[in-house]
Scaffold this motif. Structure first.
Motif, short mmCIF file in Angstrom:
data_model
loop_
_atom_site.label_atom_id
_atom_site.label_comp_id
_atom_site.label_asym_id
_atom_site.label_seq_id
_atom_site.Cartn_x
_atom_site.Cartn_y
_atom_site.Cartn_z
N PRO A 192 -14.58 15.22 8.53
CA PRO A 192 -13.21 14.91 9.33
C PRO A 192 -11.99 15.70 9.50
O PRO A 192 -11.67 16.38 8.20
CB PRO A 192 -13.12 13.54 8.77
N VAL A 193 -11.34 15.88 10.57
CA VAL A 193 -10.06 16.46 10.53
C VAL A 193 -9.13 15.47 9.86
O VAL A 193 -9.04 14.28 10.09
CB VAL A 193 -9.68 16.56 12.11
N LEU A 194 -8.36 15.92 8.92
CA LEU A 194 -7.29 15.14 8.20
C LEU A 194 -5.96 15.20 8.78
O LEU A 194 -5.48 15.94 9.47
CB LEU A 194 -7.13 15.79 6.77
N GLU A 195 -5.29 13.89 8.91
CA GLU A 195 -4.09 13.46 9.20
C GLU A 195 -3.18 12.62 8.39
O GLU A 195 -3.88 11.70 7.98
CB GLU A 195 -4.09 12.68 10.52
N PHE A 196 -2.25 13.36 7.56
CA PHE A 196 -1.60 12.73 6.67
C PHE A 196 -0.34 11.89 7.33
O PHE A 196 0.42 12.35 7.99
CB PHE A 196 -0.91 13.86 5.57
N ILE A 197 -0.29 10.47 6.64
CA ILE A 197 0.86 9.57 7.26
C ILE A 197 1.67 9.22 6.04
O ILE A 197 0.83 8.91 5.02
CB ILE A 197 0.08 8.39 7.99
N LEU A 198 2.82 9.07 5.94
CA LEU A 198 3.49 8.53 4.89
C LEU A 198 3.70 7.12 4.96
O LEU A 198 3.98 6.44 5.89
CB LEU A 198 5.03 9.21 5.11
N ASP A 199 3.09 6.44 3.77
CA ASP A 199 3.24 5.25 3.67
C ASP A 199 4.27 4.60 2.90
O ASP A 199 4.36 5.16 1.62
CB ASP A 199 1.71 4.58 3.05
N GLN A 200 5.07 3.78 3.61
CA GLN A 200 6.28 3.45 2.69
C GLN A 200 6.19 1.91 2.15
O GLN A 200 7.05 1.30 2.17
CB GLN A 200 7.58 3.62 3.59
N SER A 201 5.09 1.18 2.20
CA SER A 201 4.62 0.18 1.93
C SER A 201 5.18 -0.26 0.58
O SER A 201 5.60 -1.36 0.16
CB SER A 201 3.15 -0.36 2.11
N ILE A 202 4.73 0.73 -0.47
CA ILE A 202 5.17 0.26 -1.91
C ILE A 202 6.77 0.42 -2.08
O ILE A 202 7.23 -0.45 -2.64
CB ILE A 202 4.49 1.39 -2.66
#
Length: 133
Positions: free
Chosen positions: A91-101
């Protein structure tokens, strides 16, 4: 294949494990913070795209630098993922910043502050209405 099928769940878990290992051990970009973790991965049912939620321990600048470093190394990461996983398509990767922590830690601090304020309010001496007359 349905989005929440057993096969898709298994693929998500394997991609999460391998992606975490690749980022931790093989990517040598100095912009990537040492405390970077892959929180969640969602691979599309057709195995063409993959969204990876990344959590970074540090300030906003460290998070932005880490995201930029990962986006610049996305080709290398995808190639390493293709070597370690036996999938029909990588798969083509897309990084998303997760701020839930970070959000959870912030909410915990706010809850603790409210509990502490409630305890101090309860410790105040109570005024009896009969004493005021």
């Amino acid at each position: 294949m349905r989005k929440n099928s057993i096969k898709n769940t298994r693929i998500n878990g394997e991609v999460l494990k391998e992606l975490s290992e690749i980022i931790r051990t093989e990517v040598k970009d100095p912009r990537i913070a040492p405390m970077t973790s892959v929180v969640s991965v969602e691979v599309a049912p057709d195995l063409k795209t993959c969204k990876a939620w990344i959590s970074v321990l540090g300030d906003d600048q460290a998070a932005a630098d880490t995201l930029a470093g990962l986006n610049s190394a996305v080709g290398y990461i995808r190639r390493q993922l293709a070597h370690s996983l036996n999938l029909r398509n990588t798969p083509v990767l897309e990084f998303i910043l997760d701020q839930s922590i970070e959000y959870g830690v912030n909410m915990t601090k706010k809850i603790d502050a409210v509990i502490e304020a409630d305890k101090s309010y309860r410790d105040l001496p109570e005024q009896d209405s009969s004493d005021q007359e």
